[in-house]
Scaffold this active site. Structure first.
Site, PDB file in Angstrom:
ATOM      1  CB  CYS A 132     -19.111  -1.601   4.649  1.00  0.00           C
ATOM      2  SG  CYS A 132     -17.191  -1.344   4.356  1.00  0.00           S
ATOM      3  CB  CYS A 141     -15.690   6.736   2.203  1.00  0.00           C
ATOM      4  SG  CYS A 141     -15.144   5.347   3.203  1.00  0.00           S
ATOM      5  CG  ASP A 168      -2.076   1.180   1.217  1.00  0.00           C
ATOM      6  OD1 ASP A 168      -2.413   1.664   0.119  1.00  0.00           O
ATOM      7  OD2 ASP A 168      -2.626   1.342   2.359  1.00  0.00           O
ATOM      8  CB  CYS A 218     -16.313   4.072   8.827  1.00  0.00           C
ATOM      9  SG  CYS A 218     -17.969   3.316   9.143  1.00  0.00           S
ATOM     10  CB  CYS A 275     -21.211 -10.224  -3.408  1.00  0.00           C
ATOM     11  SG  CYS A 275     -19.955  -9.887  -2.434  1.00  0.00           S
ATOM     12  CB  CYS A 314     -19.316  -8.118   5.345  1.00  0.00           C
ATOM     13  SG  CYS A 314     -18.892  -9.424   4.080  1.00  0.00           S
ATOM     14  CB  CYS A 366     -25.559 -10.115   0.308  1.00  0.00           C
ATOM     15  SG  CYS A 366     -25.135  -9.176   1.825  1.00  0.00           S
TER      16      CYS A 366
END
Length: 365
Positions: free
Chosen positions: A257, A227, A147, A254, A201, A261, A204
């Site tokens: 999500c 976001c 990253d 945050c 997924c 999941c 969903c």
């Protein structure tokens, strides 16, 4: 650099198995291999940038050409060794994480950031991994990433088969959910390529529905400008007023999500002590974190990803959360008075950015 003669003489299937074993021995939780071609992913990136959805992340626009072609980052590279490393510490309980969001005076910090900076942890292990490979086959061309460069690592990991891209745009894995970090080694060896995973997924849309600011604008589409992770970390300016209430008590990142999941019921716990929370960041109150001086902020976040945002953004984020606490009917008047006093005292040393957020907060209740 020519391909190592030792590599040319290797049994590829045996060497591939050896790579997987060494990755596990070094603390990684999965390894897959792909080539450097990204196909239509670069076109989707260009469209996303053209729409301005990257917000103030200008670095993504500056190096878009490199992101589109990983081979430019290491001339002669033909493969990408992709690895993942789980970060969820044993002390994390998802129900407790949801519960903290219902206590406005508590500070919520994204789970990945409560321990040591993942850049430091992964980068060193990736370098160690490359050296181990070099010991086995001799000198070869490589470059390590965590990253830290213009590399579309989720796309590469998806193509390699480390997982599939969820509707929240994060990578999901059948065995580990999404709570892991990614690392890559570009290499000049024509290693065997692994197959991608299928998308699981289905219908969903839990991540889309739970997002406090509706930043997931459509399946697999994220507007970073909405976001909370972007707003509290990457955004250097004022938090847009229309998103401040939705931030609640989230002061760094945050996790909603990911918490919602269904695949994260399979999230594996890390065995590495590096990612265990430090300085009580999983239980701290807003007032406690607000009380830190700039020196205390720097000292307590030494070696942490949080230190990267600096004291100014830290105070800005805390001020918004404290304003939301003042607006909440769940907070009693005595606690509200303590918050008002702390905010008012902070005005004396605040710059214009932080002062604006403090004044906004004081008007909330």
């Amino acid at each position: 650099m020519p391909i190592s003669a030792n590599y040319s003489a290797l049994d590829e299937s045996e060497f591939r198995a050896w790579l997987g074993e060494k990755a596990l021995a070094l603390g990684f939780d999965g390894l897959r291999i792909t080539d450097t071609h990204l196909g239509s992913a670069s076109e989707r990136l260009q469209a996303w940038l053209a729409d301005g959805r990257h917000g103030h992340m200008e670095y993504m626009e500056r190096h878009a050409d490199l992101r589109a072609d990983p081979a430019q980052l290491l001339p002669g590279s033909v493969r990408v060794i992709c690895v993942r490393m789980n970060y969820l510490p044993s002390e994390i309980d998802f129900d407790a994480e949801w519960g903290r969001l219902e206590h406005p005076t508590e500070a919520v910090i994204s789970m990945y950031a409560r321990g040591r900076d993942y850049h430091k942890v992964l980068r060193q292990r990736m370098q160690d991994f490359a050296k181990v490979i070099e010991e086995r086959i001799g000198a070869f061309g490589y470059r390590v990433f965590t990253d830290s460069a213009p590399l579309m690592e989720v796309e590469l990991a998806k193509k390699a088969g480390l997982g599939w891209r969820g509707k929240h745009t994060l990578l999901l894995n059948l065995d580990s959910g999404s709570m892991f970090f990614l690392g890559e080694i570009l290499v000049d060896m024509p290693l065997p390529i692994d197959e991608p995973q299928a998308d699981h997924c289905g219908t969903c849309q839990a991540c889309m529905n739970v997002c406090p600011t509706q930043a997931i604008t459509a399946p697999y589409q994220l507007d970073a400008r909405r976001c909370i992770s972007y707003l509290t970390i990457e955004n250097p300016e004022a938090i847009p007023i229309e998103f401040r209430s939705a931030m609640g008590n989230r002061v760094y990142g945050c996790d909603d999500c990911q918490l919602i999941c269904p695949w994260n019921k399979f999230a594996k716990r890390t065995s590495l002590p590096d990612f265990a929370q430090r300085h009580g960041l999983g239980q701290s109150s807003l007032l406690h974190l607000w009380s830190w001086t700039e020196d205390e902020f720097a000292q307590r976040h030494e070696g942490s990803a949080i230190r990267r945002i600096g004291y100014r953004r830290w105070r800005r984020n805390l001020a918004v959360a404290m304003g939301n606490a003042l607006a909440s009917s769940l907070v009693d008047e005595q606690d509200k008075q303590l918050i008002r006093q702390a905010l008012s005292a902070g005005l004396t040393s605040a710059d214009a950015l932080v002062a604006e957020h403090i004044n906004w907060a004081l008007k909330q209740g």
